[in-house]
Design a protein around this motif. Structure first.
Motif, PDB file in Angstrom:
ATOM      1  N   ARG A 126      29.552  -7.645   6.776  1.00  0.00           N
ATOM      2  CA  ARG A 126      28.147  -8.056   6.889  1.00  0.00           C
ATOM      3  C   ARG A 126      27.481  -8.113   5.518  1.00  0.00           C
ATOM      4  N   LEU A 127      27.757  -7.101   4.695  1.00  0.00           N
ATOM      5  CA  LEU A 127      27.151  -7.035   3.369  1.00  0.00           C
ATOM      6  C   LEU A 127      27.479  -8.270   2.549  1.00  0.00           C
ATOM      7  N   ARG A 128      28.707  -8.709   2.620  1.00  0.00           N
ATOM      8  CA  ARG A 128      29.124  -9.873   1.832  1.00  0.00           C
ATOM      9  C   ARG A 128      28.454 -11.158   2.306  1.00  0.00           C
ATOM     10  N   LEU A 129      27.952 -11.169   3.540  1.00  0.00           N
ATOM     11  CA  LEU A 129      27.209 -12.326   4.033  1.00  0.00           C
ATOM     12  C   LEU A 129      25.792 -12.384   3.469  1.00  0.00           C
ATOM     13  N   PHE A 130      25.182 -11.211   3.249  1.00  0.00           N
ATOM     14  CA  PHE A 130      23.777 -11.155   2.861  1.00  0.00           C
ATOM     15  C   PHE A 130      23.519 -10.881   1.387  1.00  0.00           C
ATOM     16  N   ALA A 131      24.491 -10.304   0.694  1.00  0.00           N
ATOM     17  CA  ALA A 131      24.243  -9.819  -0.662  1.00  0.00           C
ATOM     18  C   ALA A 131      24.815 -10.754  -1.717  1.00  0.00           C
ATOM     19  N   SER A 132      24.392 -10.504  -2.936  1.00  0.00           N
ATOM     20  CA  SER A 132      24.917 -11.255  -4.082  1.00  0.00           C
ATOM     21  C   SER A 132      26.350 -10.818  -4.354  1.00  0.00           C
ATOM     22  N   GLU A 133      27.020 -11.571  -5.205  1.00  0.00           N
ATOM     23  CA  GLU A 133      28.406 -11.267  -5.561  1.00  0.00           C
ATOM     24  C   GLU A 133      28.557  -9.876  -6.187  1.00  0.00           C
ATOM     25  N   PRO A 134      27.672  -9.450  -7.099  1.00  0.00           N
ATOM     26  CA  PRO A 134      27.831  -8.097  -7.656  1.00  0.00           C
ATOM     27  C   PRO A 134      27.732  -6.990  -6.597  1.00  0.00           C
ATOM     28  N   VAL A 135      26.858  -7.161  -5.622  1.00  0.00           N
ATOM     29  CA  VAL A 135      26.732  -6.159  -4.561  1.00  0.00           C
ATOM     30  C   VAL A 135      27.987  -6.186  -3.685  1.00  0.00           C
ATOM     31  N   GLY A 136      28.464  -7.367  -3.355  1.00  0.00           N
ATOM     32  CA  GLY A 136      29.695  -7.478  -2.569  1.00  0.00           C
ATOM     33  C   GLY A 136      30.877  -6.849  -3.283  1.00  0.00           C
ATOM     34  N   ALA A 137      30.981  -7.099  -4.591  1.00  0.00           N
ATOM     35  CA  ALA A 137      32.077  -6.514  -5.377  1.00  0.00           C
ATOM     36  C   ALA A 137      31.967  -4.997  -5.431  1.00  0.00           C
ATOM     37  N   ALA A 138      30.756  -4.477  -5.562  1.00  0.00           N
ATOM     38  CA  ALA A 138      30.559  -3.024  -5.564  1.00  0.00           C
ATOM     39  C   ALA A 138      30.920  -2.439  -4.197  1.00  0.00           C
ATOM     40  N   GLY A 139      30.624  -3.171  -3.127  1.00  0.00           N
ATOM     41  CA  GLY A 139      30.996  -2.726  -1.786  1.00  0.00           C
ATOM     42  C   GLY A 139      32.502  -2.695  -1.601  1.00  0.00           C
ATOM     43  N   VAL A 140      33.188  -3.715  -2.113  1.00  0.00           N
ATOM     44  CA  VAL A 140      34.653  -3.753  -2.034  1.00  0.00           C
ATOM     45  C   VAL A 140      35.237  -2.570  -2.813  1.00  0.00           C
ATOM     46  N   ASP A 141      34.677  -2.300  -3.989  1.00  0.00           N
ATOM     47  CA  ASP A 141      35.146  -1.171  -4.791  1.00  0.00           C
ATOM     48  C   ASP A 141      34.972   0.144  -4.028  1.00  0.00           C
ATOM     49  N   LEU A 142      33.851   0.302  -3.350  1.00  0.00           N
ATOM     50  CA  LEU A 142      33.620   1.517  -2.553  1.00  0.00           C
ATOM     51  C   LEU A 142      34.665   1.637  -1.448  1.00  0.00           C
ATOM     52  N   LEU A 143      34.954   0.542  -0.777  1.00  0.00           N
ATOM     53  CA  LEU A 143      35.964   0.563   0.287  1.00  0.00           C
ATOM     54  C   LEU A 143      37.329   0.952  -0.280  1.00  0.00           C
ATOM     55  N   ILE A 144      37.687   0.408  -1.439  1.00  0.00           N
ATOM     56  CA  ILE A 144      38.972   0.741  -2.069  1.00  0.00           C
ATOM     57  C   ILE A 144      39.029   2.221  -2.417  1.00  0.00           C
ATOM     58  N   ARG A 145      37.938   2.762  -2.940  1.00  0.00           N
ATOM     59  CA  ARG A 145      37.904   4.194  -3.286  1.00  0.00           C
ATOM     60  C   ARG A 145      38.049   5.057  -2.028  1.00  0.00           C
ATOM     61  N   HIS A 146      37.457   4.605  -0.921  1.00  0.00           N
ATOM     62  CA  HIS A 146      37.624   5.354   0.329  1.00  0.00           C
ATOM     63  C   HIS A 146      39.066   5.271   0.820  1.00  0.00           C
ATOM     64  N   ARG A 147      39.690   4.124   0.660  1.00  0.00           N
ATOM     65  CA  ARG A 147      41.095   3.992   1.063  1.00  0.00           C
ATOM     66  C   ARG A 147      41.963   4.928   0.223  1.00  0.00           C
ATOM     67  N   GLU A 148      41.694   4.972  -1.077  1.00  0.00           N
ATOM     68  CA  GLU A 148      42.454   5.871  -1.952  1.00  0.00           C
ATOM     69  C   GLU A 148      42.224   7.331  -1.565  1.00  0.00           C
ATOM     70  N   LEU A 149      41.000   7.678  -1.196  1.00  0.00           N
ATOM     71  CA  LEU A 149      40.694   9.037  -0.743  1.00  0.00           C
ATOM     72  C   LEU A 149      41.468   9.350   0.530  1.00  0.00           C
ATOM     73  N   ARG A 150      41.423   8.425   1.463  1.00  0.00           N
ATOM     74  CA  ARG A 150      42.097   8.627   2.748  1.00  0.00           C
ATOM     75  C   ARG A 150      43.599   8.832   2.577  1.00  0.00           C
ATOM     76  N   ASP A 151      44.190   8.076   1.641  1.00  0.00           N
ATOM     77  CA  ASP A 151      45.642   8.102   1.462  1.00  0.00           C
ATOM     78  C   ASP A 151      46.120   9.119   0.424  1.00  0.00           C
ATOM     79  N   ALA A 152      45.195   9.793  -0.252  1.00  0.00           N
ATOM     80  CA  ALA A 152      45.566  10.711  -1.332  1.00  0.00           C
ATOM     81  C   ALA A 152      46.126  12.025  -0.785  1.00  0.00           C
ATOM     82  N   PRO A 153      47.060  12.603  -1.537  1.00  0.00           N
ATOM     83  CA  PRO A 153      47.492  13.953  -1.154  1.00  0.00           C
ATOM     84  C   PRO A 153      46.335  14.934  -1.337  1.00  0.00           C
ATOM     85  N   MET A 154      46.397  16.062  -0.677  1.00  0.00           N
ATOM     86  CA  MET A 154      45.304  17.038  -0.707  1.00  0.00           C
ATOM     87  C   MET A 154      44.927  17.444  -2.129  1.00  0.00           C
TER      88      MET A 154
END
Length: 149
Positions: A93-121
């Motif tokens: 949804r964010l990528r539909l409404f926001a500018s490219e920099p906001v969308g890119a920052a959102g993608v970066d946040l998602l990637i960081r969450h994926r890395e957190l989820r998959d990281a060892p303790m």
């Protein structure tokens, strides 16, 4: 056509032009207001999911590698997964409404969450810091889009 008729015609023309200009400006203002509100709502949903995921990861990390209560650990992991799914939906949804920099920052946040989820303790504290930094970056970019900065 006399002067009175010309005056009436001119007044009618100006009145019609006023109506058209007002309608165009109102429609544009309404569209901008709606878009801004939709962006704001989407950002709030995305950030709430991000915090929920981070909080669950922090709590799960606190339980250690061999938690005493496996059900609590499983519930926290489920919370992280559900929040990650919400992040993905909100990012779309964010990528539909926001500018490219906001969308890119959102993608970066998602990637960081994926890395957190998959990281060892052992890596999770550093990954939580990376998520926090990505969240702050998204907020800064969004403030520019929302013109609150």
């Amino acid at each position: 056509m006399g002067v009175g008729e010309w005056a009436a015609f001119t007044a009618a023309f100006i009145s019609g032009a006023n109506i058209v200009v007002t309608a165009v400006l109102t429609r544009s203002r309404d569209r901008t207001s709606w878009s801004r509100e939709a962006l704001s709502d989407t950002l709030v949903a995305l950030l709430e999911a991000s915090w929920r995921s981070s909080d669950a990861a922090r709590e799960r990390h606190g339980l250690g590698t061999h938690p005493g209560d496996a059900q609590i650990a499983a519930r926290l992991e489920d919370t992280m997964e559900a929040a990650f799914a919400e992040l993905r939906t909100s990012l779309t949804r964010l990528r539909l409404f926001a500018s490219e920099p906001v969308g890119a920052a959102g993608v970066d946040l998602l990637i960081r969450h994926r890395e957190l989820r998959d990281a060892p303790m052992t890596d999770q504290p550093a990954r939580l810091e990376a998520v926090g930094a990505a969240r702050r970056k998204l907020i800064q970019a969004a403030r520019r889009d929302l013109k609150t900065d």
